[in-house]
Design a protein around this motif. Sequence first.
Motif, mmCIF file in Angstrom:
data_model
loop_
_atom_site.group_PDB
_atom_site.id
_atom_site.type_symbol
_atom_site.label_atom_id
_atom_site.label_comp_id
_atom_site.label_asym_id
_atom_site.label_seq_id
_atom_site.Cartn_x
_atom_site.Cartn_y
_atom_site.Cartn_z
ATOM 1 N N CYS A 1 0.824 -1.213 0.000
ATOM 2 C CA CYS A 1 0.000 0.000 0.000
ATOM 3 C C CYS A 1 0.851 1.253 0.000
ATOM 4 N N VAL B 1 -5.767 -3.436 -4.190
ATOM 5 C CA VAL B 1 -5.264 -2.101 -4.538
ATOM 6 C C VAL B 1 -5.686 -1.696 -5.951
ATOM 7 N N LEU C 1 -9.215 -0.422 -5.262
ATOM 8 C CA LEU C 1 -9.464 0.626 -4.282
ATOM 9 C C LEU C 1 -8.501 1.805 -4.330
ATOM 10 N N LEU C 2 -7.370 1.676 -5.042
ATOM 11 C CA LEU C 2 -6.412 2.787 -5.082
ATOM 12 C C LEU C 2 -6.114 3.199 -6.520
ATOM 13 N N SER D 1 -10.559 8.266 -1.411
ATOM 14 C CA SER D 1 -9.776 7.410 -0.531
ATOM 15 C C SER D 1 -9.592 8.000 0.851
ATOM 16 N N HIS D 2 -9.518 9.320 0.952
ATOM 17 C CA HIS D 2 -9.085 9.929 2.215
ATOM 18 C C HIS D 2 -10.049 10.926 2.817
ATOM 19 N N TRP D 3 -11.307 10.934 2.397
ATOM 20 C CA TRP D 3 -12.214 11.992 2.851
ATOM 21 C C TRP D 3 -12.406 12.027 4.356
ATOM 22 N N LYS D 4 -12.233 10.856 5.007
ATOM 23 C CA LYS D 4 -12.472 10.852 6.453
ATOM 24 C C LYS D 4 -11.342 11.519 7.229
ATOM 25 N N GLU D 5 -10.200 11.663 6.601
ATOM 26 C CA GLU D 5 -9.041 12.215 7.302
ATOM 27 C C GLU D 5 -8.576 13.460 6.576
ATOM 28 N N ARG D 6 -9.064 14.594 7.032
ATOM 29 C CA ARG D 6 -8.879 15.820 6.247
ATOM 30 C C ARG D 6 -7.435 16.246 6.089
ATOM 31 N N LYS D 7 -6.599 16.012 7.104
ATOM 32 C CA LYS D 7 -5.196 16.415 6.969
ATOM 33 C C LYS D 7 -4.506 15.561 5.910
ATOM 34 N N ILE E 1 -20.495 14.044 2.634
ATOM 35 C CA ILE E 1 -21.263 15.032 3.394
ATOM 36 C C ILE E 1 -20.705 16.438 3.152
ATOM 37 N N VAL F 1 -20.259 19.177 4.803
ATOM 38 C CA VAL F 1 -19.342 19.848 5.727
ATOM 39 C C VAL F 1 -17.899 19.370 5.533
ATOM 40 N N MET F 2 -17.738 18.192 4.971
ATOM 41 C CA MET F 2 -16.384 17.685 4.716
ATOM 42 C C MET F 2 -15.627 18.643 3.796
ATOM 43 N N THR G 1 -14.351 21.802 5.562
ATOM 44 C CA THR G 1 -13.202 21.540 6.411
ATOM 45 C C THR G 1 -11.966 21.215 5.571
ATOM 46 N N LEU H 1 -8.513 -2.905 2.844
ATOM 47 C CA LEU H 1 -7.138 -2.480 3.044
ATOM 48 C C LEU H 1 -7.043 -1.655 4.321
ATOM 49 N N LEU I 1 -6.831 2.071 4.073
ATOM 50 C CA LEU I 1 -8.018 2.872 3.791
ATOM 51 C C LEU I 1 -8.992 2.871 4.952
ATOM 52 N N ASP J 1 -9.289 6.049 10.320
ATOM 53 C CA ASP J 1 -10.349 7.020 10.615
ATOM 54 C C ASP J 1 -9.990 7.681 11.925
ATOM 55 N N TYR K 1 -9.724 10.544 13.263
ATOM 56 C CA TYR K 1 -10.455 11.619 13.935
ATOM 57 C C TYR K 1 -11.572 11.073 14.823
ATOM 58 N N LYS L 1 -24.503 20.750 11.160
ATOM 59 C CA LYS L 1 -23.921 20.496 9.847
ATOM 60 C C LYS L 1 -23.497 19.043 9.665
ATOM 61 N N ARG M 1 -15.050 14.280 12.814
ATOM 62 C CA ARG M 1 -14.181 14.398 11.644
ATOM 63 C C ARG M 1 -14.113 15.812 11.109
ATOM 64 N N PHE M 2 -15.253 16.547 11.166
ATOM 65 C CA PHE M 2 -15.320 17.795 10.396
ATOM 66 C C PHE M 2 -15.657 19.048 11.210
#
Lengths: 796, 155
Positions: free
Chosen positions: A36, A75, A78-79, A324-330, A368, A370-371, A374, B5, B8, B11, B13, B61, B98-99
């Motif tokens: 990965c 992969v 998903l990637l 792939s990464h929307w849940k982890e904004r940084k 969502i 609000v994502m 942020t 994986l 992926l 999570d 946050y 929100k 998360r947000f």
Amino acid sequence: MSRRRHSDGDDGGQSHKRRRTSEPVEIEDRLESLICRVGEKSTSSLESNLEGLAGVLEADLPNYKNKILRILCAVARLLPEKLTVYTTLVGLLNARNYNFGGEFVEAMIRQLKETLKANLYTEALYLVRFLCDLVNCHVIAAPSMVAMFENFVSVTQEEDVPQVRSDWFVYAVLSSLPWVGKELYEKKDAEMDRLLNQIDGYLKRRLKTHVPMLQVWTAEKPHPQEEYLDCLFAQIQKLKKDRWQERHILRPYIAFDSVLCEALQHNLPPFTPPAHMPDCQYPMPRVIFRMFDYTDAPEGPVMPGSHSVERFVIEDNLHNIIKSHWKERKTCAAQLLSYPGKNKIPLNYHIVEVIFGELFQLPCPPHIDVMYTTLLIELCKLQPGSLPQVLAQATEMMYVRLDTMNTTCIDRLLNWFSHHLSNFQFRWSWDDWVDCLALDADKPKPKFVKEVLEKCMRLSYHQRIVDIVPPTFSALIPADPIFFYKYQDEANSALPGYAVAIAVGNAIKNRASNEEILTVLKDVPNPNQEDDDDEGEGFNPLKIEVFLQTLLHLAAKSFSHSFSALAKFHEILKALTDCDEGKLHILRVVYEVWRNHPQMVSVLVDKLIRTQIVDCAAVANWLFSPNMAHEFTRFYVWEILHSTIRKMNKHVQKIQKELEEAKDKLERQQHKKQKDSGDEEDMEKNSEDEDGQLEEQIERLQEKVESAQSEQKNLFLVIFQRFIMMLTEHLVRCETGSVDFSTPWYKNCIERLQQIFLMHHVTIHQYMGTLENLLFTAELDHHILAVYQQFCALQL
Amino acid sequence: MSIKLNALLSDSYVDVSQYRDQHFKGNRYEQEKLLKQANTLYVGNLSFYTTEEQVYELFSKSGDVKRIIIGLDKVKKTACGFCFVEYYTRTDAENAMRFVNGTRLDDRIIRTDWDAGFKEGRQYGRGKSGGQVRDEYRQDYDPARGGYGKVVSRP
């Protein structure tokens, strides 16, 4: 070097289950991690990392082949943003181990079949693209890939299948060509030409009724909102004209050409697209969102044109990174900003365009709302010297084009903008927008500014808004959110019910019981009744008014106070609003007193529904009533309506779930009975009782579900009926008066109708038959009917 | 086929923090279990002047808010800079983690954390002076949180 423990070897060929240690699991996790993470920031070059990893995996093949196969398939699926890194890796493995290459291809084909069967069309797409790139890595022979494409395109000849089905297969072919077009044309140009001609023919005869409903802007300028297949085909045609020269995609396999050339290729087995089934859910069509072109980036690299294949690849990759990464904004922001090849493109512009494209996507954004707010804040933090300027430029552009922006998208824009500003002390060059002050208040620009300021106020307070805008903007500043009490002071003492209002107020303050308060209320005359009538328990609007105005006045301090009040006097409120007229009147009173505080109206209506003092249909009828006509285009009205519909939907889902659970429980119980034996007489009697109870419960739940669904259907009927009445009236009036019907009000109203369809398409789908038979018939004005037809064309 | 994986699945946050409520009635295991299923968030670093309305607007929100309980000074019974936000569903609370966590409300970066569930009494600050413990000991001047910490202003 073998990582196997010495003791494992001692058992010879026996099963190791008894003595399995955690090591194999650790090794598998490590393999997954290695695979990965290849291609990420490293001190060594990508090529040497790939070389190294290929060596490690080759060594592990004897013991971990299946795991490696599964990881590589995963992969691939998903990637997709790292497609070429992994195809190169597979290419290297195939060069070292021909059998493994063959097994991998077989596994991929199996996976492709499974994803298609499971309605996972996006993942299937990435698998097809991966297989295509394996042609570039000398793993798959080009002619066999062309044969698969021919089978895909032949779906366009199928009869009686949804257009979205053949759309997907055509898209799968076209969207792979940026990667493999060159190679396929070199080997099989005649066949490829024939394929592209077939596709061209299909695209020409394809229906595009759905397009207006999905466009963010109705205007063609400055950037047409193209249908996604049309845009992609134009890009492929341009690529072909450029002789398949594509320079954007990162192709690590080029560096390994000498090694890969030596590899033996595999042929794809003949692939027949699975037949269409009624429960297949193909992806919805899309419109390509564009807001920037090469004139917008003032300096630095030039933005690829709208029909360049680079644009397609960049957008696709950026969308995939977000997915792939929307849940982890940084992480998401960092990954977006470290896009390979970023120095050759105005990356910030692409990122902002892709993010807004998702935010404004119709029917719904992929994630969502609000994502995105942020994520943009995170990006501004990482690129403080450049990204905020691009964002400001984008905002200005969208402001300028508000006149032709879809109302749903305007909603999302103002939600985003106000929330964004609240993170930056509401700093904005409001003076730049002074032009909106000269326009009528119902025009999109002043309306937008007004709604933005209202939303900003909700996140701060009234005086703050007064302070942040220039004095010239005072007309657009929201009202001070005060309470309007009808029986405020002595000056109102002539009003009917005044004395009782005072008495009720005192009773509440003195913690009188519900009975006592009801007794006080008995003195309120009923303007709807004859004098000699017995005091019936019928609808008495004055009683409701006196009680509710007073109660809400006493509880006006905060949301919590008001909620407590509603809870405490729930019994009385229920009694007063037993009929439909009562429910409607309660909503009118709430609006009367809190008309300057739309947020409070929203939360009170929410509570009234949840505590079953009013029902959803009452709220819909109230919002569409003549009393509320002057508020009809305000954003908060639609917030309330959509929230109401969502509550109804969740309620139905909840009961359906309870029913399913009860049914499952019964099934399990009966299943268990069949297996058990023993003291039969006693057990039989007990289990019969249990079964009987459950069956009764199931019957009750079934009734509950039917009743809830009936209420839900009725809610949509009410809403659609009201829309049809309002719009028809307007159209007829304009026609008889020979006036242009296309007023700002009309645009707002018809787009709100569209919005109902789009935001609740899953639920509405169940009631299509009724809607078509009762409401959206051929007699309807064609402007209104068009909305329904466009919705149907989405084949949701 | 349905291999997930690990890369992926991250999570972070949404992960439970190190903080544990010392007044929680029950053992660590029970507390952690509740935190992992909670629909309630603790929200910290609010200004004393932040209103319930503002909290509602921001936290709506990520989903429908069930209720908000503003944290109060135990003595003065005024807002003392924290609150609880309870959602109807866990998913909505996760999206807030998360947000909304780490963004601004009323110009201040707020912090959200999982909470095992509101119980009567938990709306009060636990500092000696009535507010939050953090305001007892902090050295800086924060005009939105009563100025200096209590330890500074005590003679």
